[in-house]
Design a protein around this motif. Sequence first.
Motif, PDB file in Angstrom:
ATOM      1  N   ILE A  53      32.466  44.864  41.692  1.00  0.00           N
ATOM      2  CA  ILE A  53      32.968  44.628  40.341  1.00  0.00           C
ATOM      3  C   ILE A  53      32.801  43.143  39.997  1.00  0.00           C
ATOM      4  CG2 ILE A  53      35.073  44.598  38.929  1.00  0.00           C
ATOM      5  CD1 ILE A  53      34.474  47.408  39.462  1.00  0.00           C
ATOM      6  N   VAL A  54      32.413  42.873  38.773  1.00  0.00           N
ATOM      7  CA  VAL A  54      32.308  41.490  38.301  1.00  0.00           C
ATOM      8  C   VAL A  54      33.672  41.033  37.798  1.00  0.00           C
ATOM      9  CG1 VAL A  54      31.275  40.001  36.545  1.00  0.00           C
ATOM     10  CG2 VAL A  54      29.859  41.670  37.772  1.00  0.00           C
ATOM     11  N   PHE A  55      34.193  39.970  38.400  1.00  0.00           N
ATOM     12  CA  PHE A  55      35.483  39.413  38.009  1.00  0.00           C
ATOM     13  C   PHE A  55      35.317  38.218  37.067  1.00  0.00           C
ATOM     14  CE2 PHE A  55      37.242  42.032  41.247  1.00  0.00           C
ATOM     15  CZ  PHE A  55      38.616  41.998  41.147  1.00  0.00           C
ATOM     16  N   GLY A  56      34.086  37.709  36.969  1.00  0.00           N
ATOM     17  CA  GLY A  56      33.863  36.546  36.117  1.00  0.00           C
ATOM     18  C   GLY A  56      33.764  35.245  36.888  1.00  0.00           C
ATOM     19  N   ASP A  65      30.807  36.295  42.344  1.00  0.00           N
ATOM     20  CA  ASP A  65      30.681  37.694  41.916  1.00  0.00           C
ATOM     21  C   ASP A  65      29.431  38.318  42.516  1.00  0.00           C
ATOM     22  OD1 ASP A  65      32.873  38.340  40.429  1.00  0.00           O
ATOM     23  OD2 ASP A  65      32.031  37.651  38.521  1.00  0.00           O
ATOM     24  N   PRO A  66      29.349  39.643  42.558  1.00  0.00           N
ATOM     25  CA  PRO A  66      30.428  40.605  42.305  1.00  0.00           C
ATOM     26  C   PRO A  66      31.317  40.747  43.537  1.00  0.00           C
ATOM     27  CG  PRO A  66      28.424  41.775  42.885  1.00  0.00           C
ATOM     28  CD  PRO A  66      28.087  40.290  42.881  1.00  0.00           C
ATOM     29  N   VAL A  67      32.502  41.325  43.318  1.00  0.00           N
ATOM     30  CA  VAL A  67      33.500  41.474  44.378  1.00  0.00           C
ATOM     31  C   VAL A  67      33.442  42.880  44.971  1.00  0.00           C
ATOM     32  CG1 VAL A  67      35.992  41.612  44.794  1.00  0.00           C
ATOM     33  CG2 VAL A  67      35.050  39.734  43.428  1.00  0.00           C
ATOM     34  N   LYS A  68      33.452  42.953  46.281  1.00  0.00           N
ATOM     35  CA  LYS A  68      33.497  44.248  46.963  1.00  0.00           C
ATOM     36  C   LYS A  68      34.748  44.398  47.829  1.00  0.00           C
ATOM     37  CE  LYS A  68      30.622  47.414  49.671  1.00  0.00           C
ATOM     38  NZ  LYS A  68      30.783  48.687  49.004  1.00  0.00           N
ATOM     39  N   LEU A  69      35.337  43.258  48.229  1.00  0.00           N
ATOM     40  CA  LEU A  69      36.511  43.278  49.101  1.00  0.00           C
ATOM     41  C   LEU A  69      37.700  42.666  48.356  1.00  0.00           C
ATOM     42  CD1 LEU A  69      34.775  41.900  52.331  1.00  0.00           C
ATOM     43  CD2 LEU A  69      35.012  44.292  51.622  1.00  0.00           C
ATOM     44  N   VAL A  70      38.774  43.439  48.221  1.00  0.00           N
ATOM     45  CA  VAL A  70      39.955  42.962  47.506  1.00  0.00           C
ATOM     46  C   VAL A  70      41.153  42.978  48.448  1.00  0.00           C
ATOM     47  CG1 VAL A  70      41.492  43.348  45.538  1.00  0.00           C
ATOM     48  CG2 VAL A  70      39.056  43.891  45.337  1.00  0.00           C
ATOM     49  N   VAL A 104      36.635  51.954  41.403  1.00  0.00           N
ATOM     50  CA  VAL A 104      37.280  51.357  40.229  1.00  0.00           C
ATOM     51  C   VAL A 104      36.184  50.793  39.333  1.00  0.00           C
ATOM     52  CG1 VAL A 104      39.455  50.807  41.391  1.00  0.00           C
ATOM     53  CG2 VAL A 104      37.602  49.128  41.391  1.00  0.00           C
ATOM     54  N   THR A 105      36.518  50.576  38.066  1.00  0.00           N
ATOM     55  CA  THR A 105      35.488  50.128  37.132  1.00  0.00           C
ATOM     56  C   THR A 105      35.785  48.765  36.513  1.00  0.00           C
ATOM     57  OG1 THR A 105      36.598  51.336  35.366  1.00  0.00           O
ATOM     58  CG2 THR A 105      34.831  52.491  36.529  1.00  0.00           C
ATOM     59  N   SER A 106      36.925  48.167  36.853  1.00  0.00           N
ATOM     60  CA  SER A 106      37.256  46.865  36.261  1.00  0.00           C
ATOM     61  C   SER A 106      38.095  46.053  37.236  1.00  0.00           C
ATOM     62  CB  SER A 106      38.063  47.067  34.975  1.00  0.00           C
ATOM     63  OG  SER A 106      39.357  47.558  35.290  1.00  0.00           O
TER      64      SER A 106
END
Length: 147
Positions: A85-88, A93-98, A15-17
């Motif tokens: 992904i950078v969530f802010g 950050d960055p996030v790899k596990l959701v 994913v990109t965002s």
Amino acid sequence: MKFLEKNLVEFNVDVTSPDEAIRAAGKLLVGEGLVEEGYVDAMVQSYHENGPYFVLAPQIALPHARPEDGVIEASVSFLQLANPIVFGSASNDPVKLVFALGASSSNEHLEILQKLMTLLNNQENVQKLMDITSYTEMEQLLGGMES
């Protein structure tokens, strides 16, 4: 209560965002009939309105919305992202596990959070989650927790 069952787990997801990551994790819950489609929209909306408050630890995001936004059963899905992904979140950050959380208003919700925190409070487990490539490995990790 559905906690990281086989159909709720995906590895190496591209994913990109943040929105895409939340939607991909939410789609797993929708696909199993655990939340309504609108719940996924509510998770994304919550992120836009409230920022990355659910990026709880380095590299870990736990998007969720309110039970009344369409939770059918308390549940958690998991995405391991191919690229962080950078969530802010300045500190995490960055996030790899959701982990998308279908937060019901029941005690199951607390049980699920407890299980998740048990898993994620252990740095070794977190590292394994970053590296695993199959559900068999996931089962071994989760099985090891219950002892």
